[in-house]
Enzyme design. Structure first.
Site, PDB file in Angstrom:
ATOM      1  N   HIS A 162     -18.176   7.006 -74.434  1.00 10.37           N
ATOM      2  CA  HIS A 162     -19.289   7.895 -74.781  1.00 10.37           C
ATOM      3  C   HIS A 162     -20.603   7.371 -74.189  1.00 10.37           C
ATOM      4  CE1 HIS A 162     -21.594  10.746 -77.057  1.00 10.37           C
ATOM      5  NE2 HIS A 162     -22.259   9.787 -77.662  1.00 10.37           N
TER       6      HIS A 162
ATOM      7  N   TYR B 289     -26.936  15.550 -49.985  1.00 10.79           N
ATOM      8  CA  TYR B 289     -27.347  15.228 -51.351  1.00 10.79           C
ATOM      9  C   TYR B 289     -26.359  15.756 -52.397  1.00 10.79           C
ATOM     10  CZ  TYR B 289     -31.739  14.095 -49.057  1.00 10.79           C
ATOM     11  OH  TYR B 289     -32.693  13.565 -48.228  1.00 10.79           O
ATOM     12  N   ALA B 290     -25.085  15.791 -52.059  1.00 14.41           N
ATOM     13  CA  ALA B 290     -24.066  16.306 -52.976  1.00 14.41           C
ATOM     14  C   ALA B 290     -23.574  15.218 -53.918  1.00 14.41           C
ATOM     15  CB  ALA B 290     -22.896  16.885 -52.197  1.00 14.41           C
ATOM     16  N   ASN B 291     -24.492  14.438 -54.451  1.00 10.31           N
ATOM     17  CA  ASN B 291     -24.158  13.339 -55.341  1.00 10.31           C
ATOM     18  C   ASN B 291     -24.446  13.757 -56.766  1.00 10.31           C
ATOM     19  OD1 ASN B 291     -23.857  11.596 -52.957  1.00 10.31           O
ATOM     20  ND2 ASN B 291     -26.064  11.871 -52.825  1.00 10.31           N
TER      21      ASN B 291
ATOM     22  N   HIS C   8     -34.296  12.020 -55.396  1.00  8.62           N
ATOM     23  CA  HIS C   8     -33.116  11.252 -54.977  1.00  8.62           C
ATOM     24  C   HIS C   8     -33.272   9.761 -55.301  1.00  8.62           C
ATOM     25  CE1 HIS C   8     -29.391  10.721 -52.866  1.00  8.62           C
ATOM     26  NE2 HIS C   8     -29.925   9.917 -51.959  1.00  8.62           N
TER      27      HIS C   8
ATOM     28  N   ASP D  69     -21.205  11.843 -52.031  1.00  6.12           N
ATOM     29  CA  ASP D  69     -20.824  12.308 -50.701  1.00  6.12           C
ATOM     30  C   ASP D  69     -20.520  11.113 -49.800  1.00  6.12           C
ATOM     31  OD1 ASP D  69     -23.303  11.287 -49.748  1.00  6.12           O
ATOM     32  OD2 ASP D  69     -24.284  13.217 -49.994  1.00  6.12           O
TER      33      ASP D  69
END
Length: 129
Positions: free
Chosen positions: A20, A121-123, A99, A28
């Site tokens: 939790h 920036y596909a993080n 970012h 990426d």
């Protein structure tokens, strides 16, 4: 023998250690390595697998609470890409931040899964609910 679910033993082990409010990063292909953060590199070739494919596979075994992505994702990508990520994260409280701020979350993560995704920036940083 495992017949369904996560087949990759390193990812299965990583997911079993997330508790939790712990965080997990799906990144990426260009995301940097972080000393001290367990990294599982799944990148094979461009866009195999993608962040969205990994996220979809994890959802059965990982209850996502809040999530974070970079503001830059919104300006660097086209509408269909933004919509695909928004749909995949629709059931979460998604926050976009600079970012640099997103990267500051990484050292506290339980682990990082690097993909072959070429989406800029596909993080995604996911917090376990």
């Amino acid at each position: 023998m495992i017949r369904h679910g996560i087949l990759n033993p390193a990812i299965a082990s990583l997911l079993r250690r997330v508790r939790h409010t712990n965080t997990l990063v799906i990144a990426d292909r260009g995301f940097p390595s972080w000393p001290g953060v367990e990294t599982i590199d799944l990148s094979l070739v461009d866009d195999v697998p993608t962040v969205l494919q990994v996220l979809d596979a994890l959802r059965e075994n990982f209850v996502v609470g809040p999530a974070w992505m970079a503001n830059e994702f919104l300006t660097a990508n086209d509408q269909p890409t933004r919509e695909a990520f928004a749909a995949a994260l629709a059931s979460t409280e998604l926050t976009h931040e600079p970012h640099v701020a997103l990267k500051q979350r990484v050292p506290g993560a339980i682990g990082l899964i690097r993909t072959g995704d070429t989406t800029q920036y596909a993080n995604v940083v996911l917090e376990s609910a």
